[in-house]
Motif scaffolding. Structure first.
Motif, PDB file in Angstrom:
ATOM      1  N   PRO A 152       4.658   4.930  28.385  1.00 26.59           N
ATOM      2  CA  PRO A 152       6.021   5.412  28.659  1.00 26.59           C
ATOM      3  C   PRO A 152       6.983   4.310  29.072  1.00 26.59           C
ATOM      4  O   PRO A 152       8.198   4.486  28.981  1.00 26.59           O
ATOM      5  CB  PRO A 152       5.813   6.420  29.804  1.00 26.59           C
ATOM      6  N   ASN A 153       6.468   3.175  29.527  1.00 19.51           N
ATOM      7  CA  ASN A 153       7.327   2.082  29.984  1.00 19.51           C
ATOM      8  C   ASN A 153       7.648   1.074  28.880  1.00 19.51           C
ATOM      9  O   ASN A 153       8.241   0.032  29.150  1.00 19.51           O
ATOM     10  CB  ASN A 153       6.667   1.350  31.150  1.00 19.51           C
ATOM     11  N   ALA A 154       7.248   1.360  27.665  1.00 19.67           N
ATOM     12  CA  ALA A 154       7.505   0.430  26.558  1.00 19.67           C
ATOM     13  C   ALA A 154       9.008   0.253  26.354  1.00 19.67           C
ATOM     14  O   ALA A 154       9.796   1.190  26.513  1.00 19.67           O
ATOM     15  CB  ALA A 154       6.850   0.943  25.284  1.00 19.67           C
ATOM     16  N   ARG A 155       9.377  -0.952  25.988  1.00 20.12           N
ATOM     17  CA  ARG A 155      10.781  -1.276  25.739  1.00 20.12           C
ATOM     18  C   ARG A 155      10.895  -2.030  24.420  1.00 20.12           C
ATOM     19  O   ARG A 155       9.977  -2.759  24.034  1.00 20.12           O
ATOM     20  CB  ARG A 155      11.357  -2.134  26.870  1.00 20.12           C
ATOM     21  N   ARG A 189      20.313  -6.255  22.106  1.00 19.92           N
ATOM     22  CA  ARG A 189      19.514  -7.383  22.589  1.00 19.92           C
ATOM     23  C   ARG A 189      18.844  -7.118  23.930  1.00 19.92           C
ATOM     24  O   ARG A 189      17.914  -7.822  24.291  1.00 19.92           O
ATOM     25  CB  ARG A 189      20.405  -8.626  22.724  1.00 19.92           C
ATOM     26  N   GLN A 190      19.313  -6.150  24.659  1.00 19.24           N
ATOM     27  CA  GLN A 190      18.729  -5.864  25.959  1.00 19.24           C
ATOM     28  C   GLN A 190      17.543  -4.913  25.797  1.00 19.24           C
ATOM     29  O   GLN A 190      17.631  -3.933  25.058  1.00 19.24           O
ATOM     30  CB  GLN A 190      19.772  -5.236  26.885  1.00 19.24           C
ATOM     31  N   PRO A 191      16.411  -5.190  26.464  1.00 20.20           N
ATOM     32  CA  PRO A 191      15.258  -4.290  26.356  1.00 20.20           C
ATOM     33  C   PRO A 191      15.643  -2.863  26.732  1.00 20.20           C
ATOM     34  O   PRO A 191      16.246  -2.625  27.787  1.00 20.20           O
ATOM     35  CB  PRO A 191      14.259  -4.881  27.358  1.00 20.20           C
ATOM     36  N   ALA A 192      15.312  -1.917  25.869  1.00 19.28           N
ATOM     37  CA  ALA A 192      15.685  -0.525  26.075  1.00 19.28           C
ATOM     38  C   ALA A 192      14.446   0.361  25.970  1.00 19.28           C
ATOM     39  O   ALA A 192      13.613   0.188  25.074  1.00 19.28           O
ATOM     40  CB  ALA A 192      16.723  -0.088  25.042  1.00 19.28           C
ATOM     41  N   MET A 193      14.343   1.310  26.883  1.00 19.10           N
ATOM     42  CA  MET A 193      13.272   2.291  26.824  1.00 19.10           C
ATOM     43  C   MET A 193      13.647   3.363  25.814  1.00 19.10           C
ATOM     44  O   MET A 193      14.797   3.468  25.376  1.00 19.10           O
ATOM     45  CB  MET A 193      13.033   2.898  28.212  1.00 19.10           C
ATOM     46  N   LEU A 194      12.674   4.189  25.467  1.00 17.15           N
ATOM     47  CA  LEU A 194      12.926   5.247  24.497  1.00 17.15           C
ATOM     48  C   LEU A 194      14.038   6.171  24.981  1.00 17.15           C
ATOM     49  O   LEU A 194      14.894   6.589  24.187  1.00 17.15           O
ATOM     50  CB  LEU A 194      11.645   6.044  24.232  1.00 17.15           C
ATOM     51  N   ALA A 195      14.063   6.488  26.261  1.00 17.08           N
ATOM     52  CA  ALA A 195      15.102   7.369  26.789  1.00 17.08           C
ATOM     53  C   ALA A 195      16.488   6.766  26.588  1.00 17.08           C
ATOM     54  O   ALA A 195      17.458   7.484  26.307  1.00 17.08           O
ATOM     55  CB  ALA A 195      14.850   7.638  28.274  1.00 17.08           C
ATOM     56  N   ASP A 196      16.590   5.432  26.739  1.00 15.52           N
ATOM     57  CA  ASP A 196      17.873   4.766  26.510  1.00 15.52           C
ATOM     58  C   ASP A 196      18.305   4.905  25.057  1.00 15.52           C
ATOM     59  O   ASP A 196      19.481   5.160  24.761  1.00 15.52           O
ATOM     60  CB  ASP A 196      17.774   3.285  26.881  1.00 15.52           C
ATOM     61  N   LEU A 197      17.346   4.717  24.142  1.00 14.27           N
ATOM     62  CA  LEU A 197      17.656   4.804  22.722  1.00 14.27           C
ATOM     63  C   LEU A 197      18.036   6.231  22.337  1.00 14.27           C
ATOM     64  O   LEU A 197      18.979   6.447  21.565  1.00 14.27           O
ATOM     65  CB  LEU A 197      16.454   4.327  21.899  1.00 14.27           C
ATOM     66  N   VAL A 198      17.316   7.213  22.870  1.00  6.34           N
ATOM     67  CA  VAL A 198      17.638   8.612  22.588  1.00  6.34           C
ATOM     68  C   VAL A 198      19.047   8.935  23.076  1.00  6.34           C
ATOM     69  O   VAL A 198      19.824   9.605  22.390  1.00  6.34           O
ATOM     70  CB  VAL A 198      16.597   9.542  23.237  1.00  6.34           C
TER      71      VAL A 198
END
Length: 712
Positions: free
Chosen positions: A35-38, A306-315
């Motif tokens: 879940p913490n993947a970015r 360019r900034q590391p984003a979690m799945l929730a950020d992308l959604v």
């Protein structure tokens, strides 16, 4: 907690299949393993930060990955009907592996939706299948439904371009192909549905770009045009479509993030459409194309960050990915680049890859990359707001069977806007916008697309954007500001624009009668040439003044905009680009002169050149006001008519007599020049000058006047 950085060399922004594959990897890892993947984009490769090592990442996809149930019982060829290829769907149904449990339940729901159908549904039957899916689908297959189709208020399906027509593109049905690729990667008859022998090798090719020779002959549709096969796509005359099954599977897994919805985009008159993230109508602007390609499915701009984003950020990013300008959602590529230039999209995006869904190779649709659009702030980007509504109207006119010249001119304008907003700002790029707009206005003056109206009011800040310090710009500003007078509120009285276009009162609309432009005798600018047009303006103004019982050339400039003697000398010598000068002037006539301030005018360089004394004599004979209290020089229309006809000698003689009659003693009695220079002399009279410039011209002609004029 130890984190591992993975550079996925097989996941690039282009083609679209590889972009979607990257998103699919992030989604699956975050939902099913870490879940913490970015994830983020860097150096045109997708980077994944995860607690999984490379070996653990590969093992996850091979042994623990649970494929999303991607089915489309509303499509023919989906595997739910007798004439379909049903091998893959049956293999999944027979599998007892836990990782396919949700897939088996989804297939059961699909069969319930089609239980009364013997063949693919048509029209009302298809609507009935959709209604069933909307009502009863609640598990993971509902995510696919939301990405593949949207519905308007009446329940009519609307399809986003990314997934064709509900997971189908022509003869290619995505979902059945997806199941076939899964069956080729996993042994569905085993208890765990473990990977087949070549699955790891293919996975390494898909993720890390480690070459494999186990590609399968299968279609991939619009997502990867280079692998579509066909003529000239391989050795010899033809080639098969070779695809890595993992590419197809992960690509569709990534597409699920692009959920759609029905929207009217704040326009009650617009057609309801599927509003997908960063999707706009198509336009040929901003990329090299003949402009005749059929792109009815529009465009989609895929974000890179360019900034590391979690799945929730992308959604969240894609869920709210509605680029806008103010309160209005954008619907065209030009509007999209305007929004990007003012950071009108979700922050954190570095650039966009622009894809157009173009029909090529027959009727096949291909997702063609149209360029990379950087997200950069342009402090002058707001200037395009002045033209936005007019550009929309011109764009509509250019789609309604117009003359080819309007189509090309409209595209040049859109291209110019793209160039100005996607590159570092420079005056020539902003000038290109106004020059393209002026070209369109010339076409309108001939009776085409005049319903869109002339160039709309422009804010004076345009001058700062286009100021290149050139003579052409300063003279264009002098001509554009020319008017009979200026009122107390700063607005021009009888501006020179009326000689370029048939305008209604107020100068903001075309004057029409019976759905045609009025034949206005005041419009003297035509296609006969720039010099002749300028001379015609002077002659027309003098005729109108005589009819009103006045003997003045009623042309004055806005504060700080009068032409200098040095610029006029360069004009007369032919050292200016006349077409650029007149194009800029035509566009700048739309400036909001009531907002003009003297400080906005370009800085004048010191005058080094001075026009010939013969021309100075001509200029002093056509002033809009007395030179001073003791020297009131009535305008002489005959002088202008003679010089315009090329008779320089008689024109200068008449001017000298007129000046001597008011006490100005000239060192010359006549003057001679060739006919072309004579035409330039006549044209140069159209540029208004200031009282100070006129007095300087008089003191040059008669040095004895210098002291008196200075004190006057």
């Amino acid at each position: 907690m130890k984190m591992h950085l993975h550079v996925l060399n097989g996941c690039a922004p282009v083609p679209l299949a590889n972009y979607l594959k990257a998103l699919g990897v992030l989604r699956l890892v975050a939902e099913q393993a870490d879940p913490n993947a970015r994830g983020w984009w860097e150096n045109d490769r997708f980077h994944l930060l995860s607690t999984l090592s490379r070996e653990e990442l590969e093992t996850f996809f091979l042994e623990r990955y649970e494929p999303t149930p991607i089915i489309a019982p509303w499509n023919g060829g989906s595997g739910f009907f007798a004439k379909d290829n049903r091998e893959a769907i049956k293999a999944i149904q027979r599998s007892s592996a836990p990782r396919f449990a949700s897939f088996r339940r989804a297939i059961e729901m699909g069969e319930l939706a089609t239980k009364d159908l013997k063949s693919k549904p048509e029209k009302d039957e298809k609507l009935r299948v959709f209604r069933f899916c909307l009502r009863y689908w609640r598990e993971r297959h509902r995510d696919w439904l939301d990405a593949a189709v949207s519905f308007d208020p009446s329940g009519k399906p609307i399809y986003p371009s990314l997934l064709g027509t509900g997971g189908n593109d022509g003869r290619l049905e995505f979902t059945n192909n997806y199941m076939q690729q899964i069956a080729s990667l996993f042994d569905l008859q085993s208890e765990t549905a473990g990977p087949r022998p070549n699955a790891r090798r293919l996975l390494c090719d898909s993720l890390w770009a480690e070459l494999a020779d186990d590609l399968v002959n299968a279609a991939i549709g619009q997502f990867q045009p280079g692998s579509a096969g066909g003529a000239n796509s391989g050795t010899g005359f033809d080639s098969k479509s070779l695809v890595n099954p993992w590419d197809f599977v992960l690509m569709l897994e990534g597409s699920i993030l692009f959920a759609t919805r029905a929207t009217r985009r704040f326009d009650p008159n617009a057609f309801t459409q599927a509003s997908a993230p960063f999707a706009v109508r198509s336009h040929a602007a901003g990329f090299a194309s003949a402009g005749s390609e059929n792109a009815q499915r529009g465009e989609q701009w895929m974000p890179l960050w360019r900034q590391p984003a979690m799945l929730a950020d992308l959604v969240a990013l894609l869920g709210e990915a509605r680029a806008q300008i103010g309160r209005q959602l954008v619907s065209r590529p030009v509007d999209m680049v305007r929004a990007v230039s003012r950071l009108g999209v979700a922050r954190g995006i570095d650039s966009f890859v622009r894809y157009g869904y173009l029909e090529r190779n027959g009727l096949s649709t291909l997702a063609v990359p149209l360029g990379r659009i950087p997200v950069r702030y342009h402090p002058q980007g707001y200037l395009i707001d002045d033209l936005a509504g007019w550009m929309d109207r011109i764009n509509r006119a250019a789609r309604d069977e117009p003359p080819a010249r309007l189509i090309h001119a409209e595209r040049r304008l859109a291209d110019a806007v793209f160039a100005a907003l996607t590159h570092d700002p420079s005056p020539d790029r902003w000038q290109a916008i106004l020059l393209a707009a002026a070209d369109i206005e010339v076409i309108q003056a001939s009776g085409t697309a005049f319903e869109a109206g002339p160039i709309p009011p422009l804010r004076p800040e345009w001058i700062q954007a286009i100021d290149d310090g050139s003579t052409e710009l300063r003279l264009a500003l002098a001509l554009a500001s020319a008017a009979a007078d200026y009122r107390r509120n700063g607005s021009p009285d009888d501006p020179v624009r009326h000689h370029f276009l048939p305008l209604a009162a107020g100068g903001r609309r075309f004057q029409t009668a019976e759905k045609r432009l009025v034949n206005d005798p005041r419009v003297v600018v035509s296609g006969r040439g720039g010099l002749s047009n300028l001379a015609a303006i002077v002659e027309r103004r003098l005729i109108e003044a005589e009819q009103a019982g006045q003997r003045r050339l009623r042309l004055v400039a806005a504060a700080g905009c009068g032409a200098s003697l040095g610029d006029l000398a360069r004009f007369i010598s032919g050292a200016v680009d006349l077409d650029r000068l007149l194009g800029l002037a035509r566009a700048l006539m739309a400036l909001r002169w009531n907002r003009w301030l003297r400080e906005m005018a370009p800085i004048l360089p010191p005058d080094q050149d001075v026009p010939d004394e013969s021309w100075l004599a001509l200029r002093l004979c056509v002033l809009p006001w007395p030179l001073d209290e003791t020297h009131d020089i009535p305008a002489d229309e005959r002088v202008v008519r003679l010089i315009a006809s090329g008779d320089a000698a008689r024109a200068v003689e008449a001017a000298c007599r007129r000046l001597r009659s008011v006490g100005i003693r000239l060192p010359i009695r006549t003057g001679f020049t060739d006919q072309r220079t004579a035409r330039r002399w006549a044209a140069a009279l159209a540029f208004p000058i200031t009282v100070g410039t006129a007095r300087r011209a008089a003191s040059i002609s008669d040095p004895s006047l210098k002291k008196g004029l200075v004190h006057a």
